[in-house]
Design a protein around this motif. Structure first.
Motif, mmCIF file in Angstrom:
data_model
loop_
_atom_site.group_PDB
_atom_site.id
_atom_site.type_symbol
_atom_site.label_atom_id
_atom_site.label_comp_id
_atom_site.label_asym_id
_atom_site.label_seq_id
_atom_site.Cartn_x
_atom_site.Cartn_y
_atom_site.Cartn_z
ATOM 1 N N GLY A 16 1.707 -92.112 24.489
ATOM 2 C CA GLY A 16 0.229 -92.679 24.138
ATOM 3 C C GLY A 16 -0.248 -94.167 24.616
ATOM 4 O O GLY A 16 0.543 -94.823 25.033
ATOM 5 N N SER A 17 -1.395 -94.286 23.911
ATOM 6 C CA SER A 17 -1.806 -95.723 24.110
ATOM 7 C C SER A 17 -2.692 -96.170 22.707
ATOM 8 O O SER A 17 -2.754 -95.343 21.675
ATOM 9 C CB SER A 17 -3.148 -95.699 25.025
ATOM 10 N N LYS A 19 -4.473 -100.057 21.077
ATOM 11 C CA LYS A 19 -5.146 -101.307 21.617
ATOM 12 C C LYS A 19 -4.968 -101.987 20.272
ATOM 13 O O LYS A 19 -5.442 -101.817 18.829
ATOM 14 C CB LYS A 19 -6.583 -101.305 21.859
ATOM 15 N N ARG A 66 2.434 -101.923 31.728
ATOM 16 C CA ARG A 66 2.157 -101.084 30.860
ATOM 17 C C ARG A 66 0.949 -101.752 29.844
ATOM 18 O O ARG A 66 0.206 -100.887 29.287
ATOM 19 C CB ARG A 66 3.380 -100.337 30.051
ATOM 20 N N PHE A 67 1.372 -102.804 29.516
ATOM 21 C CA PHE A 67 0.496 -103.394 28.845
ATOM 22 C C PHE A 67 -0.590 -104.552 29.263
ATOM 23 O O PHE A 67 -0.129 -105.069 30.471
ATOM 24 C CB PHE A 67 1.412 -104.473 27.772
ATOM 25 N N THR A 68 -1.519 -104.746 28.933
ATOM 26 C CA THR A 68 -2.616 -105.590 29.424
ATOM 27 C C THR A 68 -3.342 -106.598 28.303
ATOM 28 O O THR A 68 -3.621 -105.819 27.217
ATOM 29 C CB THR A 68 -3.719 -104.812 30.071
ATOM 30 N N HIS A 82 -3.768 -103.933 25.126
ATOM 31 C CA HIS A 82 -3.986 -102.752 25.592
ATOM 32 C C HIS A 82 -2.703 -102.213 25.872
ATOM 33 O O HIS A 82 -2.082 -102.696 26.708
ATOM 34 C CB HIS A 82 -4.905 -102.637 26.810
ATOM 35 N N MET A 83 -2.138 -101.300 25.104
ATOM 36 C CA MET A 83 -0.683 -100.882 25.291
ATOM 37 C C MET A 83 -0.825 -99.266 25.842
ATOM 38 O O MET A 83 -1.416 -98.444 25.046
ATOM 39 C CB MET A 83 0.205 -100.813 24.163
ATOM 40 N N SER A 84 -0.285 -98.764 27.116
ATOM 41 C CA SER A 84 -0.146 -97.568 27.500
ATOM 42 C C SER A 84 1.231 -97.309 27.930
ATOM 43 O O SER A 84 2.224 -98.037 27.831
ATOM 44 C CB SER A 84 -1.136 -97.409 28.666
ATOM 45 N N SER A 85 1.660 -95.868 28.066
ATOM 46 C CA SER A 85 2.944 -95.249 28.254
ATOM 47 C C SER A 85 3.666 -95.897 27.180
ATOM 48 O O SER A 85 5.031 -96.400 27.576
ATOM 49 C CB SER A 85 3.192 -95.719 29.774
ATOM 50 N N LEU A 86 3.196 -95.681 26.117
ATOM 51 C CA LEU A 86 4.354 -96.216 24.790
ATOM 52 C C LEU A 86 5.587 -95.271 25.010
ATOM 53 O O LEU A 86 5.596 -94.415 25.244
ATOM 54 C CB LEU A 86 3.475 -96.390 23.714
ATOM 55 N N ASP A 90 9.095 -99.581 22.168
ATOM 56 C CA ASP A 90 8.067 -100.301 21.946
ATOM 57 C C ASP A 90 7.828 -100.599 20.286
ATOM 58 O O ASP A 90 6.893 -101.394 19.849
ATOM 59 C CB ASP A 90 6.812 -99.908 22.544
#
Length: 115
Positions: A16-17, A19, A66-68, A82-86, A90
């Motif tokens: 999941g993602s 923010k 994965r993070f921006t 912004h965190m994705s593909s957690l 993490d």
């Protein structure tokens, strides 16, 4: 005096993602070097990313791709993670930092990634 406040943590499933938001305030210039760190359970706090006052970005290898980190256009002392593909690794307390003078950390926000 500088204040740093993070928000946006929570529980998310793996893949999941999420923010996170962070705002620095006080007697500071309008745009500053900011950063994010993470402390996993039982481990030391590690820097995971920074954004300089001229928007140069740095990411730790563990989160690269994965993070921006982005900066708010209206309040440039507000930054987002912004965190994705957690992944479960993490999981931890995420801290935002104002990296000007004095360096100031927020109180942290918990992120839990379930498998």
């Amino acid at each position: 005096q500088v204040q740093v406040v993070e928000s946006g943590g929570g529980l998310v499933q793996a893949g999941g993602s999420l923010k996170l938001s962070c705002t620095a305030s006080g007697r500071i210039s309008s745009k500053n070097h900011m950063g994010w760190s993470r402390q996993a359970p039982g481990k030391e706090r590690d820097i995971i990313g920074t954004i300089s006052n001229d928007d140069k970005l740095f990411y730790a290898d563990s989160v690269k791709g994965r993070f921006t980190i982005t900066r708010d256009n209206r309040n440039q002392n507000t930054v987002y993670l912004h965190m994705s593909s957690l992944i479960p690794e993490d999981t931890g307390v995420y801290y935002c930092a104002f990296l000007g003078r004095p360096i100031t950390w927020g109180q942290g926000t918990q992120v839990t990634v379930s498998s």
